[in-house]
Design an enzyme around this catalytic site. Structure first.
Site, PDB file in Angstrom:
ATOM      1  N   TYR A 144      29.298  26.520  46.896  1.00 58.22           N
ATOM      2  CA  TYR A 144      29.227  27.725  47.720  1.00 58.22           C
ATOM      3  C   TYR A 144      28.084  28.592  47.213  1.00 58.22           C
ATOM      4  O   TYR A 144      27.958  28.809  46.007  1.00 58.22           O
ATOM      5  CB  TYR A 144      30.550  28.492  47.629  1.00 58.22           C
ATOM      6  CG  TYR A 144      30.602  29.740  48.473  1.00 58.22           C
ATOM      7  CD1 TYR A 144      30.604  29.667  49.865  1.00 58.22           C
ATOM      8  CD2 TYR A 144      30.653  31.018  47.877  1.00 58.22           C
ATOM      9  CE1 TYR A 144      30.660  30.825  50.643  1.00 58.22           C
ATOM     10  CE2 TYR A 144      30.715  32.169  48.659  1.00 58.22           C
ATOM     11  CZ  TYR A 144      30.717  32.067  50.029  1.00 58.22           C
ATOM     12  OH  TYR A 144      30.773  33.206  50.789  1.00 58.22           O
ATOM     13  N   ASP A 239      22.352  28.265  40.956  1.00 51.97           N
ATOM     14  CA  ASP A 239      23.155  29.386  41.425  1.00 51.97           C
ATOM     15  C   ASP A 239      24.174  29.682  40.333  1.00 51.97           C
ATOM     16  O   ASP A 239      25.211  29.045  40.232  1.00 51.97           O
ATOM     17  CB  ASP A 239      23.842  29.017  42.749  1.00 51.97           C
ATOM     18  CG  ASP A 239      24.786  30.119  43.216  1.00 51.97           C
ATOM     19  OD1 ASP A 239      24.933  31.116  42.483  1.00 51.97           O
ATOM     20  OD2 ASP A 239      25.367  29.973  44.307  1.00 51.97           O
ATOM     21  N   LYS A 267      28.523  38.640  40.504  1.00 51.50           N
ATOM     22  CA  LYS A 267      29.788  38.722  39.741  1.00 51.50           C
ATOM     23  C   LYS A 267      29.629  39.438  38.385  1.00 51.50           C
ATOM     24  O   LYS A 267      29.439  40.638  38.380  1.00 51.50           O
ATOM     25  CB  LYS A 267      30.415  37.341  39.655  1.00 51.50           C
ATOM     26  CG  LYS A 267      30.714  36.843  41.083  1.00 51.50           C
ATOM     27  CD  LYS A 267      31.546  35.605  41.217  1.00 51.50           C
ATOM     28  CE  LYS A 267      31.898  35.413  42.693  1.00 51.50           C
ATOM     29  NZ  LYS A 267      31.483  34.173  43.285  1.00 51.50           N
TER      30      LYS A 267
HETATM   31  C1  LIG Z   1      30.696  34.170  44.711  1.00 49.05           C
HETATM   32  C2  LIG Z   1      29.555  33.254  44.815  1.00 49.05           C
HETATM   33  C3  LIG Z   1      28.477  33.505  45.673  1.00 49.05           C
HETATM   34  C4  LIG Z   1      28.469  34.638  46.651  1.00 49.05           C
HETATM   35  O1  LIG Z   1      28.477  35.882  46.040  1.00 49.05           O
HETATM   36  P1  LIG Z   1      28.946  37.166  46.905  1.00 49.05           P
HETATM   37  O2  LIG Z   1      28.732  38.306  45.969  1.00 49.05           O
HETATM   38  O3  LIG Z   1      30.365  36.912  47.276  1.00 49.05           O
HETATM   39  O4  LIG Z   1      28.075  37.242  48.098  1.00 49.05           O
HETATM   40  C5  LIG Z   1      27.386  32.661  45.607  1.00 49.05           C
HETATM   41  N1  LIG Z   1      27.367  31.625  44.775  1.00 49.05           N
HETATM   42  C6  LIG Z   1      28.390  31.338  43.943  1.00 49.05           C
HETATM   43  C7  LIG Z   1      28.289  30.172  43.020  1.00 49.05           C
HETATM   44  C8  LIG Z   1      29.527  32.127  43.952  1.00 49.05           C
HETATM   45  O5  LIG Z   1      30.548  31.812  43.162  1.00 49.05           O
END
Ligand SMILES: *Cc1c(COP(=O)(O)O)cnc(C)c1O
Length: 428
Positions: A144, A239, A267
């Site tokens: 994701y 990511d 995060k």
């Molecule tokens: C949570 C997450 C996102 C998206 O971040 P948001 O602040 O919810 O837009 C993207 N990549 C990873 C790996 C994530 O865990």
């Protein structure tokens, strides 16, 4: 436990907010029942609107690595708020947090702050495309990267290597530029690159996947991606929205010793306020506006409250030499405790873990990619989830999510959790 007030609040919310929530996974669709409304939190615990105490393994989906309402973070935000909440001009604190982040994370010279992980990944991909002059990207099924159009893609049918939209509203035109690969399958990535020679701008990956449960990279997989990227002039994007400032000071790059070209954060970097960021070496970051031609902007980017929370959080993590070992030890203790009671109760399972990320899959086969993650028995998970909630332990309401361990958890809390698993295991 009683969830009377939560249920009433949810009914009210549903009238004015789609599905009663501002982000879908909160709605308990995957497990059934009504979401719990939280009133406040402290350390490792959530307190809901009905007065129940819950030991929290979601931790706002990652940011609360030091526990809820952590004093240095809260104090920093309060002090900043008194001086004004946004100016739309440069502020000194943006440089301070950028300097600290650059000093903690390997292979980056500059960092740009945004407001979410989604924005960070979306902007990193645009920058990769602009920098390489190529259009296509490779992402992995089950990873994701936020909800921007290019990432809401599922595997195409039959022999096609390009993806198709997995949400209405994403166009075929966008979907054709996203190629979908299997996690932990380097041969599959090679094939896709061969079939799309000189068209691929970047490979984006969660270096430890956390959005199909926790799925660590197999030995050599990330190194294999690095080598392919070098050979084919492709940028490698880690990511690290979930893994950044969680697995190590320098994230997965440091933990595995593999270099990424672009790194995305979210995060933890915001300490619980809405923050994302992306970073790279000078050559790449200087391609960004106003220095370079790739456009990216944000009215509230680098917001003083958000930067104050993030700076306080990173400062705490940077000054505690043992924090990441301590987290990993707690997570290992939990892993062993849960495995023991599940085995004693003859519950079929696989537990994956890296650092302070852990997930329990209800299947005995190895979980290495999206297909094997989907093998887990979802009915067992639903019963497990509600059973744990009833015992006062709050795990993510989906079989495809990682549990996040916070430093605020004591060994007493971990034993409480293992005991809860034991009680629930008897009912599975
Ligand atoms: C949570 C997450 C996102 C998206 O971040 P948001 O602040 O919810 O837009 C993207 N990549 C990873 C790996 C994530 O865990």
């Amino acid at each position: 436990m009683i969830y009377k007030r939560s249920s009433a609040l949810f009914a009210e919310a549903e009238k004015v907010i789609p599905g009663g929530v501002n982000s879908p996974v909160r709605a308990f669709k995957g497990v059934g029942g009504t979401p719990i409304f939280i009133k406040e939190a402290k350390g490792a615990y959530l307190y809901d609107e009905d007065g129940n105490r819950l030991v929290d393994y979601i931790n706002s989906w990652g940011p609360m690595i030091l526990g809820h309402a952590h004093k240095p973070v809260v104090d920093a935000v309060i002090e900043k708020a008194k001086k004004g909440t946004s100016f739309g001009t440069p502020t000194e604190i943006e440089t301070k947090i950028a300097e600290l982040a650059v000093s903690m994370v390997p292979n980056i010279d500059k960092i740009r702050f945004v407001n979410s992980g989604t924005e960070a990944c979306m902007s990193a991909v645009r920058l990769a495309r602009g920098f390489t002059g190529k259009d296509k990207i490779i992402k992995f099924a089950g990873c994701y990267h936020g909800h921007s159009d290019s990432f809401l893609i599922q595997a195409g049918s039959g022999a096609s290597t390009f993806g198709t939209p997995n949400s209405p509203g994403v166009t075929q035109g966008t979907a054709k530029d996203t190629l979908l690969a299997r996690y932990n399958d380097i041969e599959n990535v090679k094939e896709i690159i061969e079939a799309n020679k000189n068209e691929i701008a970047c490979i984006i990956i969660e270096p430890v996947a956390g959005n199909m449960g926790c799925v660590p990279p197999k030995e050599g997989f990330l190194e294999g991606l690095r080598a392919l990227c070098d050979t084919h002039n492709i940028l490698l994007i880690f990511d690290e929205v979930m893994t950044g400032f969680r697995l190590a000071k320098g994230g997965a790059q440091e933990l595995f010793g593999v270099k990424a070209d672009l790194v995305c954060f979210g995060k933890v970097i915001g300490g619980g306020l809405p923050v994302g960021a992306f970073a790279a070496r000078n050559e790449i970051m200087n391609y960004l506006a106003p220095l370079g031609p790739v456009y990216q902007a944000g009215t509230l980017s680098g917001n003083p409250l958000a930067m104050a929370a993030g700076l306080a959080m990173l400062t705490e993590l940077n000054s505690d030499a043992q924090i990441f070992n301590r987290l990993a030890e707690k997570t290992e203790y939990l892993h062993q405790g849960i495995a023991k009671v599940l085995n004693e109760n003859k519950v079929v399972h696989t537990i994956n873990r890296t650092g302070s990320m852990i997930s329990v899959h209800f299947d005995d086969r190895e979980v290495v990619d999206f297909d094997t993650a989907a093998n887990g028995n979802n009915d067992t998970f639903k019963t497990f989830f509600h059973g744990m909630l009833n015992q006062g332990v709050y795990i993510a309401p989906s079989a495809f999510e990682t549990w996040f361990i916070t430093d605020a958890l004591t060994y007493e809390d971990l034993d409480f959790t293992i005991n809860a698993v034991n009680e629930v295991a008897k009912t599975l």
